[in-house]
Enzyme design. Structure first.
Site, PDB file in Angstrom:
ATOM      1  N   ASN A   9       0.857  -1.186   0.000  1.00 12.44           N
ATOM      2  CA  ASN A   9       0.000   0.000   0.000  1.00 12.44           C
ATOM      3  C   ASN A   9       0.894   1.238   0.000  1.00 12.44           C
ATOM      4  O   ASN A   9       1.408   1.652   1.035  1.00 12.44           O
ATOM      5  CB  ASN A   9      -0.900  -0.048   1.253  1.00 12.44           C
ATOM      6  CG  ASN A   9      -1.788   1.179   1.387  1.00 12.44           C
ATOM      7  OD1 ASN A   9      -1.647   2.153   0.643  1.00 12.44           O
ATOM      8  ND2 ASN A   9      -2.695   1.140   2.349  1.00 12.44           N
ATOM      9  N   HIS A 201     -15.893   5.700   7.917  1.00 10.34           N
ATOM     10  CA  HIS A 201     -14.481   5.312   7.968  1.00 10.34           C
ATOM     11  C   HIS A 201     -13.689   6.552   8.389  1.00 10.34           C
ATOM     12  O   HIS A 201     -13.476   7.461   7.584  1.00 10.34           O
ATOM     13  CB  HIS A 201     -14.026   4.805   6.587  1.00 10.34           C
ATOM     14  CG  HIS A 201     -12.562   4.516   6.500  1.00 10.34           C
ATOM     15  ND1 HIS A 201     -12.051   3.251   6.332  1.00 10.34           N
ATOM     16  CD2 HIS A 201     -11.493   5.344   6.584  1.00 10.34           C
ATOM     17  CE1 HIS A 201     -10.735   3.318   6.318  1.00 10.34           C
ATOM     18  NE2 HIS A 201     -10.368   4.581   6.466  1.00 10.34           N
ATOM     19  N   LEU A 202     -13.291   6.584   9.657  1.00  9.45           N
ATOM     20  CA  LEU A 202     -12.630   7.778  10.202  1.00  9.45           C
ATOM     21  C   LEU A 202     -11.181   7.438  10.572  1.00  9.45           C
ATOM     22  O   LEU A 202     -10.920   6.881  11.644  1.00  9.45           O
ATOM     23  CB  LEU A 202     -13.402   8.280  11.431  1.00  9.45           C
ATOM     24  CG  LEU A 202     -14.923   8.476  11.237  1.00  9.45           C
ATOM     25  CD1 LEU A 202     -15.589   8.896  12.541  1.00  9.45           C
ATOM     26  CD2 LEU A 202     -15.215   9.484  10.127  1.00  9.45           C
ATOM     27  N   GLY A 205      -7.440   9.769   6.450  1.00  7.00           N
ATOM     28  CA  GLY A 205      -8.466  10.158   5.483  1.00  7.00           C
ATOM     29  C   GLY A 205      -9.808   9.727   6.064  1.00  7.00           C
ATOM     30  O   GLY A 205      -9.884   8.672   6.697  1.00  7.00           O
ATOM     31  N   ARG A 234      -6.949  17.319   5.454  1.00  7.10           N
ATOM     32  CA  ARG A 234      -7.747  17.727   4.283  1.00  7.10           C
ATOM     33  C   ARG A 234      -9.010  18.451   4.732  1.00  7.10           C
ATOM     34  O   ARG A 234      -9.637  18.062   5.715  1.00  7.10           O
ATOM     35  CB  ARG A 234      -8.120  16.500   3.447  1.00  7.10           C
ATOM     36  CG  ARG A 234      -6.995  16.003   2.576  1.00  7.10           C
ATOM     37  CD  ARG A 234      -7.328  14.663   1.933  1.00  7.10           C
ATOM     38  NE  ARG A 234      -6.571  13.592   2.534  1.00  7.10           N
ATOM     39  CZ  ARG A 234      -6.776  12.300   2.329  1.00  7.10           C
ATOM     40  NH1 ARG A 234      -7.734  11.904   1.518  1.00  7.10           N
ATOM     41  NH2 ARG A 234      -6.031  11.395   2.924  1.00  7.10           N
ATOM     42  N   ILE A 326      -9.945   6.378  14.223  1.00  5.18           N
ATOM     43  CA  ILE A 326     -10.769   7.172  15.141  1.00  5.18           C
ATOM     44  C   ILE A 326     -12.066   6.417  15.457  1.00  5.18           C
ATOM     45  O   ILE A 326     -12.467   6.291  16.613  1.00  5.18           O
ATOM     46  CB  ILE A 326     -11.104   8.550  14.513  1.00  5.18           C
ATOM     47  CG1 ILE A 326      -9.818   9.327  14.197  1.00  5.18           C
ATOM     48  CG2 ILE A 326     -12.024   9.348  15.421  1.00  5.18           C
ATOM     49  CD1 ILE A 326     -10.050  10.613  13.389  1.00  5.18           C
ATOM     50  N   GLY A 327     -12.705   5.904  14.414  1.00  2.66           N
ATOM     51  CA  GLY A 327     -13.990   5.203  14.579  1.00  2.66           C
ATOM     52  C   GLY A 327     -13.876   3.973  15.459  1.00  2.66           C
ATOM     53  O   GLY A 327     -14.783   3.649  16.231  1.00  2.66           O
ATOM     54  N   GLU A 328     -12.735   3.285  15.379  1.00  2.00           N
ATOM     55  CA  GLU A 328     -12.570   2.042  16.143  1.00  2.00           C
ATOM     56  C   GLU A 328     -12.161   2.278  17.587  1.00  2.00           C
ATOM     57  O   GLU A 328     -12.429   1.458  18.459  1.00  2.00           O
ATOM     58  CB  GLU A 328     -11.487   1.167  15.474  1.00  2.00           C
ATOM     59  CG  GLU A 328     -11.914   0.611  14.140  1.00  2.00           C
ATOM     60  CD  GLU A 328     -10.732   0.057  13.333  1.00  2.00           C
ATOM     61  OE1 GLU A 328      -9.721  -0.332  13.950  1.00  2.00           O
ATOM     62  OE2 GLU A 328     -10.839   0.017  12.093  1.00  2.00           O
TER      63      GLU A 328
END
Ligand SMILES: Nc1ncnc2c1ncn2[C@@H]1O[C@H](COP(=O)(O)OP(=O)(O)O)[C@@H](O)[C@H]1O
Ligand SMILES: CC(=O)OP(=O)(O)O
Ligand SMILES: [Mg+2]
Length: 393
Positions: A9, A201-202, A205, A234, A326-328
């Site tokens: 990646n 999806h935080l 990006g 961003r 962040i979300g997790e």
């Protein structure tokens, strides 16, 4: 027997690598990551079957060469190499084996993602050189969103811009959404094509996606990964009129302003340069820093507004799902986002939220709208596609 798959990646300033030993593995045997590439403060580290810890001036190519050389003995039996490719345009609706033809098609769409795709192509050609004869596969961020209906992907601009130049909304993080949709279905003991989800999806990006009966019907990112939510650096949505206005006010070039919107905006810009990292901002806020609070509040409000807008295209929501770093991991950000989404009667179970979910990932009280935390795994999804699309024993 050729069993292992290498996942590559190449980000704009980072490189992440993972080696999977077989098609059913849920964890890689080697994980490596390089950051701040292209500067003299770059770092490369690896753990698992090999260990590496290197710092200093390094670019993408040097980091990938150093990894492949250090991992040489573990890369003897590769079934394939899977690459994350950020932009597939409209050409690629699924992952694809990399051949001379597909690489040419990829080069043709690369202008759509000048920050990301050239790095992805560099990774592909370097692997061809250093690991010759190994089949390679491209897995696209955009592919999952090719199911969006026209009204969701059109911009309100002259239609010829789309016809002639491909100006439309594409959406990104599709590999993550595909993984999370399947994993959510598994956890809910339902079929993926039977579920309506809103997924946030935080990470560095940030984007969000409306998934109707298993497919993407709307998402927040657009032509490039700059649209939509406020991210680490961003801006997300802005009025394009600000470009002209800021050129007039500051004499900056479009290039310099685009650089600012991509690299100096978002959480970093809103916190007056304090940090692009949510964890650091939360810590600063704890000690009373109001720059941090301003950035976090704007971030949470923007997420809530977009999640609500995404629900337009769904008759009902089976679950709201949080993923990405962040979300997790951040109970307080999840709580603040859902509190800002005022027309939905969310009620979180504090204890479950603080532990990032029960076995299923649930953080909401029974009898209230379902909210789940489902860790994403883009690398595993890329490895699975690579196994699916390569010819191995
Ligand atoms: N415990 C935590 N609390 C708040 N934010 C966190 C926590 N752990 C990670 N994060 C945030 O997650 C973000 C990185 O997300 P990640 O998905 O790992 O990034 P990437 O997009 O580079 O893969 C950073 O803003 C980081 O601060
Ligand atoms: C497309 C995109 O935003 O990717 P990342 O989250 O890796 O920056
Ligand atoms: Mg990640």
């Amino acid at each position: 027997m050729e069993r292992s798959v290498l996942v590559v990646n190449c980000g704009s300033s980072s490189l992440k690598l993972a080696l999977y030993p077989d098609p059913n593995a849920t964890q890689p045997t080697i994980e490596a990551s390089a950051e701040r590439l292209g500067t003299d403060k770059a770092s490369l580290s690896a753990s698992g079957l090999i260990s590496l810890d290197q710092t200093g001036a390094m670019n993408h190519e040097e980091a990938l060469r150093a990894f492949i050389s250090a991992a040489e003995s573990e890369l003897q039996h590769l079934a394939g190499i899977g690459h994350r490719v950020v932009h597939g345009g409209e050409t690629f609706v699924d992952s694809t084996p990399l051949t001379k033809d597909t690489i040419e098609q990829l080069e043709a769409v690369s202008g759509l993602a000048p920050l990301h795709n050239p790095m992805n192509l560099m990774g592909i050609s370097l692997c061809q050189e250093l690991l010759p004869g190994i089949e390679q596969v491209a897995v696209f961020d955009t592919a999952f969103h090719q199911t969006m209906p026209e009204q969701a992907w059109l911009y309100g601009v002259p239609y010829e811009w789309y016809e002639q130049f491909g100006v439309r909304r594409y959406g990104f993080h599709g590999t993550s959404y595909r993984f999370v949709a399947a994993e959510t279905a598994r956890r809910m003991d339902r079929e993926a094509d039977d579920l309506n989800l809103i997924v946030a999806h935080l990470g560095n990006g940030c984007s969000a996606c409306a998934i109707r009966q298993g497919v993407s019907v709307d998402t927040t990112m657009g032509l490039t990964p700059l649209e939509g939510l406020i991210m680490g650096t961003r801006s997300g949505d802005v009025d394009p009129g600000l470009l002209d206005y800021m050129i007039e006010k500051t004499g900056s070039s479009v290039d310099a302003l685009m650089q600012t919107l991509n690299k100096q905006s978002g959480l970093k810009g809103l916190s007056s340069g304090l940090s692009n990292d949510m964890r650091s901002l939360l810590e600063a806020e704890e000690s009373g820093n109001t720059d941090a609070t301003r950035a976090i509040d704007a971030f949470c409000f923007r997420v809530a507004r977009h999640l609500s807008a995404l629900s337009t295209n769904l008759t009902h929501i089976d679950s709201v799902v949080f993923t990405g770093g962040i979300g997790e991991h951040s109970a307080v950000i999840r709580q603040r986002i859902l509190a800002a989404w005022r027309n939905m009667p969310f009620r979180l179970n504090q204890e479950l939220n603080n532990q990032n979910g029960d076995n299923q990932g649930r953080i909401s009280e029974q009898g209230t709208p379902l909210v789940l935390v489902v860790p994403t795994d883009e690398e595993r999804m890329i490895a699975q596609d690579t196994y699916r699309l390569t010819h191995h024993d």
